[in-house]
Design an enzyme around this catalytic site. Structure first.
Site, mmCIF file in Angstrom:
data_model
loop_
_atom_site.group_PDB
_atom_site.id
_atom_site.type_symbol
_atom_site.label_atom_id
_atom_site.label_comp_id
_atom_site.label_asym_id
_atom_site.label_seq_id
_atom_site.Cartn_x
_atom_site.Cartn_y
_atom_site.Cartn_z
ATOM 1 N N LYS A 172 12.145 -15.034 -10.958
ATOM 2 C CA LYS A 172 11.830 -13.960 -11.911
ATOM 3 C C LYS A 172 10.788 -14.445 -12.898
ATOM 4 O O LYS A 172 9.819 -13.764 -13.179
ATOM 5 C CB LYS A 172 13.074 -13.505 -12.689
ATOM 6 C CG LYS A 172 14.057 -12.626 -11.974
ATOM 7 C CD LYS A 172 13.594 -11.215 -11.682
ATOM 8 C CE LYS A 172 12.896 -11.084 -10.372
ATOM 9 N NZ LYS A 172 13.679 -10.914 -9.185
ATOM 10 N N ARG A 180 3.762 -0.346 -4.891
ATOM 11 C CA ARG A 180 3.474 -0.864 -3.556
ATOM 12 C C ARG A 180 2.146 -1.608 -3.486
ATOM 13 O O ARG A 180 1.799 -2.174 -2.450
ATOM 14 C CB ARG A 180 3.471 0.281 -2.541
ATOM 15 C CG ARG A 180 4.768 1.047 -2.482
ATOM 16 C CD ARG A 180 4.692 2.174 -1.491
ATOM 17 N NE ARG A 180 4.604 1.674 -0.135
ATOM 18 C CZ ARG A 180 5.656 1.402 0.630
ATOM 19 N NH1 ARG A 180 6.863 1.596 0.175
ATOM 20 N NH2 ARG A 180 5.497 0.954 1.852
ATOM 21 N N HIS A 214 16.642 -37.044 -7.314
ATOM 22 C CA HIS A 214 15.914 -37.442 -6.109
ATOM 23 C C HIS A 214 14.456 -37.003 -6.168
ATOM 24 O O HIS A 214 13.782 -36.957 -5.144
ATOM 25 C CB HIS A 214 16.613 -36.875 -4.868
ATOM 26 C CG HIS A 214 18.024 -37.353 -4.730
ATOM 27 N ND1 HIS A 214 18.334 -38.646 -4.364
ATOM 28 C CD2 HIS A 214 19.208 -36.741 -4.967
ATOM 29 C CE1 HIS A 214 19.656 -38.796 -4.353
ATOM 30 N NE2 HIS A 214 20.205 -37.646 -4.729
ATOM 31 N N GLU A 266 16.992 -17.548 -8.404
ATOM 32 C CA GLU A 266 16.571 -16.196 -8.757
ATOM 33 C C GLU A 266 15.937 -16.177 -10.161
ATOM 34 O O GLU A 266 14.907 -15.534 -10.374
ATOM 35 C CB GLU A 266 17.770 -15.243 -8.659
ATOM 36 C CG GLU A 266 17.492 -13.808 -9.070
ATOM 37 C CD GLU A 266 16.377 -13.123 -8.287
ATOM 38 O OE1 GLU A 266 15.923 -13.643 -7.263
ATOM 39 O OE2 GLU A 266 15.942 -12.058 -8.747
ATOM 40 N N LYS A 301 5.863 -4.484 -4.171
ATOM 41 C CA LYS A 301 7.326 -4.416 -4.079
ATOM 42 C C LYS A 301 7.813 -4.452 -2.632
ATOM 43 O O LYS A 301 8.811 -5.063 -2.326
ATOM 44 C CB LYS A 301 7.834 -3.145 -4.771
ATOM 45 C CG LYS A 301 9.341 -3.138 -4.828
ATOM 46 C CD LYS A 301 9.859 -2.367 -6.004
ATOM 47 C CE LYS A 301 11.356 -2.547 -6.138
ATOM 48 N NZ LYS A 301 11.721 -3.837 -6.715
ATOM 49 N N CYS A 316 0.831 -1.192 0.000
ATOM 50 C CA CYS A 316 0.000 0.000 0.000
ATOM 51 C C CYS A 316 0.874 1.253 0.000
ATOM 52 O O CYS A 316 1.908 1.286 0.645
ATOM 53 C CB CYS A 316 -0.943 0.096 1.198
ATOM 54 S SG CYS A 316 -2.082 -1.291 1.322
ATOM 55 N N ASN A 318 -1.603 2.109 5.715
ATOM 56 C CA ASN A 318 -0.753 1.027 5.221
ATOM 57 C C ASN A 318 -0.382 0.199 6.456
ATOM 58 O O ASN A 318 0.021 0.754 7.462
ATOM 59 C CB ASN A 318 0.490 1.649 4.567
ATOM 60 C CG ASN A 318 1.638 0.671 4.391
ATOM 61 O OD1 ASN A 318 2.788 1.065 4.428
ATOM 62 N ND2 ASN A 318 1.351 -0.588 4.183
ATOM 63 N N GLY A 319 -0.557 -1.116 6.360
ATOM 64 C CA GLY A 319 -0.174 -1.955 7.495
ATOM 65 C C GLY A 319 -1.314 -2.851 7.910
ATOM 66 O O GLY A 319 -2.233 -3.108 7.116
ATOM 67 N N TRP A 379 -2.714 -2.723 -1.657
ATOM 68 C CA TRP A 379 -2.410 -4.147 -1.820
ATOM 69 C C TRP A 379 -3.261 -4.832 -0.760
ATOM 70 O O TRP A 379 -3.059 -4.635 0.439
ATOM 71 C CB TRP A 379 -0.930 -4.412 -1.592
ATOM 72 C CG TRP A 379 -0.539 -5.824 -1.896
ATOM 73 C CD1 TRP A 379 -0.232 -6.338 -3.113
ATOM 74 C CD2 TRP A 379 -0.404 -6.897 -0.966
ATOM 75 N NE1 TRP A 379 0.086 -7.677 -3.001
ATOM 76 C CE2 TRP A 379 -0.014 -8.049 -1.695
ATOM 77 C CE3 TRP A 379 -0.581 -7.024 0.408
ATOM 78 C CZ2 TRP A 379 0.208 -9.288 -1.091
ATOM 79 C CZ3 TRP A 379 -0.366 -8.259 1.003
ATOM 80 C CH2 TRP A 379 0.021 -9.375 0.253
ATOM 81 N N GLU A 429 7.296 -14.970 -11.234
ATOM 82 C CA GLU A 429 6.569 -13.788 -10.752
ATOM 83 C C GLU A 429 6.074 -12.876 -11.872
ATOM 84 O O GLU A 429 5.048 -12.235 -11.726
ATOM 85 C CB GLU A 429 7.319 -13.020 -9.654
ATOM 86 C CG GLU A 429 8.572 -12.317 -10.039
ATOM 87 C CD GLU A 429 9.231 -11.601 -8.841
ATOM 88 O OE1 GLU A 429 8.582 -11.300 -7.842
ATOM 89 O OE2 GLU A 429 10.436 -11.321 -8.946
HETATM 90 C C1 AGP Z 1 11.668 -9.673 -6.020
HETATM 91 O O1 AGP Z 1 11.526 -9.793 -7.385
HETATM 92 C C2 AGP Z 1 10.499 -9.845 -5.238
HETATM 93 N N1 AGP Z 1 9.318 -9.370 -5.769
HETATM 94 C C3 AGP Z 1 10.552 -10.134 -3.770
HETATM 95 O O2 AGP Z 1 10.901 -11.473 -3.651
HETATM 96 C C4 AGP Z 1 11.488 -9.290 -2.878
HETATM 97 O O3 AGP Z 1 12.815 -9.584 -3.178
HETATM 98 C C5 AGP Z 1 11.186 -9.586 -1.409
HETATM 99 O O4 AGP Z 1 9.875 -9.219 -1.122
HETATM 100 C C6 AGP Z 1 12.151 -8.940 -0.451
HETATM 101 O O5 AGP Z 1 12.063 -7.551 -0.493
HETATM 102 P P1 AGP Z 1 13.156 -6.634 0.183
HETATM 103 O O6 AGP Z 1 14.437 -6.907 -0.503
HETATM 104 O O7 AGP Z 1 12.667 -5.239 -0.017
HETATM 105 O O8 AGP Z 1 13.225 -7.025 1.627
#
Ligand code: AGP
Length: 609
Positions: free
Chosen positions: A486, A27, A505, A482, A604, A2, A101-102, A75, A489
């Site tokens: 990517k 956000r 395994h 990673e 984010k 948010c 927010n929160g 969000w 997501e």
């Molecule tokens: C990254 O592509 C993500 N969307 C997510 O995993 C992110 O890295 C994670 O939420 C951690 O965020 P931060 O680095 O701001 O703590």
């Protein structure tokens, strides 16, 4: 999660609030809204979906003419995305409006009590209780009503409130969620993040936990919860407002991928002096203490956790220190064994991730030394740590982290070299050699990105596949994790990333003719082992997409497709080998028509657990 913005001043606030929300959209984008103080009443406009929907709702006269108001981009946590659940919320009288927010953890109890007292709720959100609490406590003094409301709520939050009887007053408060003040001339802003007001002012004041802010066009006052005024410095930020624009790229993510060589240059700047050695000024933990460290514990989430995984290899290899690593959401509810000789490293791009902050606080309360690796100056992580290592990657807007990830890897490599220097586990000549190679990476990456042509062609061949497996060993494993994150997501394609040796395994059962298997197969001490795993994949007639070291001709005969990266030493290779995987994910998502900057359900900055 948010985004909040508030404005009070001489100018019409509608466009300022809306443009601020545009910068906060990363956000959350489940719904958005504005509430403004207009001729003695509050005007509210809300819409489901991202800001384009709100923009349509605002066409015409809506919210025009007002000089103070609130904006929110959501969000969803409590209550599905809907107009009723969108912020801002009103109280029963329609005179009070809030954005939050929160999470208000005791909202159920409060809602029941307030309902019994006659308050009528119109949403399913936890946030709405705050507007009713302020209404209950309001007796002509909005600051006091807000203060009394804070006394009744528990959880973590940042919120702002307005009242139609106070045409230019904004009251805000925060606890463990970000909220900053943008100080202007004859006008002021409050927002969840600096980009929201960066085009209007660079003068920033930080609001601390359990503090309130009282803001009018003429001034800003920060108060503690006993209403005692607090002194706070104004910091002038050096960020360029253009950083939040796409600068000719079709998406923020693509722009940020291509900014990686510059980000990396900034991460390294001044830290690898020509005279030799490693200099980490903000580290703030004395070398004497760092020399005694017998364990490094890395805590992080998502992409930051993957950077931490690279950290494990380099810290063990260079600094010869024992390393443990956990996702912060697990660490915080375990009973980790920590001591004053444990260095806990919290990695967080935003410096606001709730789980990472909780893990860092827990570590500190158990006597460990805590270091924050973060991209955001003044973020909560910097306040919860003994020392800081800034990644200096610049502003990242794309929800999928790219340039900040590469900067995090470089930052933890710098930390490993620094510890190696203090612990004398590498001789100065060796450190200088690695440092010189590290300095050469931005140019290698720049060249690579300029000439890269294979990722798009490969993406065209595979983008309709329903599943991707990623395999790697050693420092190639975090790169695979990673790359797989990517792709899932931003394209919504299911992916698995595995240690290549673990494939037989279980995950090998997923492979069939043509299944795409991305293998990070750079030259290094586990290369031959990776080749054996490639053979196992080929025996199942799956398709191999290899990331390999330039000059390795043999890999061509073992793979269906190869993405070559420049040759580096093994421990530095993740800086480069993650880039083709970012590009592959990017092009696949584009070909599938996905919104890469705003993947569904994501935000984010995850300020809730
Ligand atoms: C990254 O592509 C993500 N969307 C997510 O995993 C992110 O890295 C994670 O939420 C951690 O965020 P931060 O680095 O701001 O703590």
């Amino acid at each position: 999660m948010c985004g909040i913005i508030a404005y009070t001043g001489q100018r019409q606030c509608k466009e300022l609030l809306f443009q601020g929300l545009r910068k906060l959209e990363y956000r959350g984008y489940d719904s958005a809204g504005l509430s403004v103080l207009s001729n003695g009443h509050i005007e509210l406009v809300r819409a489901v979906g991202n800001l384009d929907s709100l923009e349509k709702e605002l066409e015409g006269d809506g919210c025009t003419g007002a000089h103070a108001g609130l904006g929110h981009t959501r969000w969803a946590t409590h209550g599905r995305p809907s107009t009723a659940n969108a912020h801002p919320h009103l109280d029963c009288t329609g005179k009070i409006s809030i954005v939050l927010n929160g999470i208000i953890e005791n909202y159920q109890d409060l809602r029941e009590k307030l309902t019994a007292e006659g308050h009528k709720f119109t949403s399913e959100t936890d946030a709405e209780v705050v507007s009713h609490l302020v209404e209950k406590h309001y007796d002509g003094d909005l600051v006091e009503a807000t203060r009394l409301s804070i006394g009744e709520i528990s959880g973590h939050y940042a919120f702002c409130v307005i009242h139609s009887g106070h045409p230019d007053l904004i009251v805000g408060a925060r606890k463990e969620c970000p909220l900053l003040i943008g100080v202007g001339e004859g006008e002021n802003f409050i927002a969840s993040a600096i980009p929201a007001f960066l085009s209007e002012t660079r003068d920033v004041m930080v609001i601390g936990d359990d503090e309130m802010v009282v803001m009018t066009p003429d001034g800003v006052q920060i108060l503690d919860l006993d209403k005692q005024p607090l002194d706070r410095e104004i910091t002038r930020v050096s960020w360029n407002a253009d950083a939040a624009e796409k600068g000719g790229y079709e998406t923020f993510m693509r722009k940020e991928i291509y900014e990686q060589p510059d980000s990396l240059t900034d991460t390294l700047a001044g830290r690898l002096p020509a005279g030799g050695g490693i200099v980490l000024e903000e580290l703030a933990i004395p070398d004497k203490e760092l020399a005694k460290i017998d364990k490094v514990y890395i805590v992080a989430c998502g992409t930051s956790y993957h950077a931490g995984l690279v950290g494990r290899y380099v810290l063990e290899n260079w600094a010869r220190v024992a390393v443990e690593l956990d996702v912060a959401s697990e660490f915080r509810y375990r009973d980790p064994v920590l001591s004053p000789t444990t260095l806990v490293v919290g990695i967080s791009q935003s410096g606001e991730t709730a789980d990472t902050l909780a893990a860092m606080r827990q570590a500190r309360s158990q006597g460990a030394r805590v270091l924050a690796i973060t991209n955001i100056m003044g973020s909560q992580a910097t306040r919860d740590a003994d020392g800081i290592l800034y990644t200096r990657a610049g502003l990242e807007i794309g929800v999928a982290a790219t340039k900040t990830h590469v900067a995090q890897i470089a930052a933890i490599q710098l930390l490993a070299l620094y510890l190696a220097q203090i612990r004398q586990t590498m001789d100065p000549k060796e450190i200088s050699e690695v440092a010189a190679e590290l300095k050469s990476i931005p140019d290698l990456m720049r060249n690579y990105l300029k000439n890269e042509a294979s990722a798009y062609e490969i993406a065209k061949r595979y983008y309709q596949q329903p599943f991707f497996l990623y395999l790697g060993r050693g420092v190639g494993l975090p790169v695979c994790l990673e790359g797989a994150l990517k792709l899932k997501e931003i394209s919504y394609i299911p992916t698995e990333a595995y240690a290549a040796g673990e494939m037989k395994h279980g995950p090998i059962a997923l492979l069939d003719k043509g299944s795409p298997v991305v293998v990070v197969a750079n030259d290094g001490h586990v290369y031959e082992k990776v080749v054996s795993n490639i053979e196992e994949v080929r025996a199942r007639r799956a398709s191999v997409i290899a990331v390999a070291t330039e000059g390795n001709e043999r890999i061509k005969s073992l793979s269906d497709d190869v993405m070559y990266i420049p040759r580096t030493s093994e421990m530095l290779s993740p800086l480069l080998s993650v880039v083709p995987l970012q590009l592959l994910a990017y092009y696949i998502a584009q070909l599938k028509g996905c919104n890469v900057d705003q993947p569904r359900n994501l935000a984010k900055t995850v300020t809730v657990e």
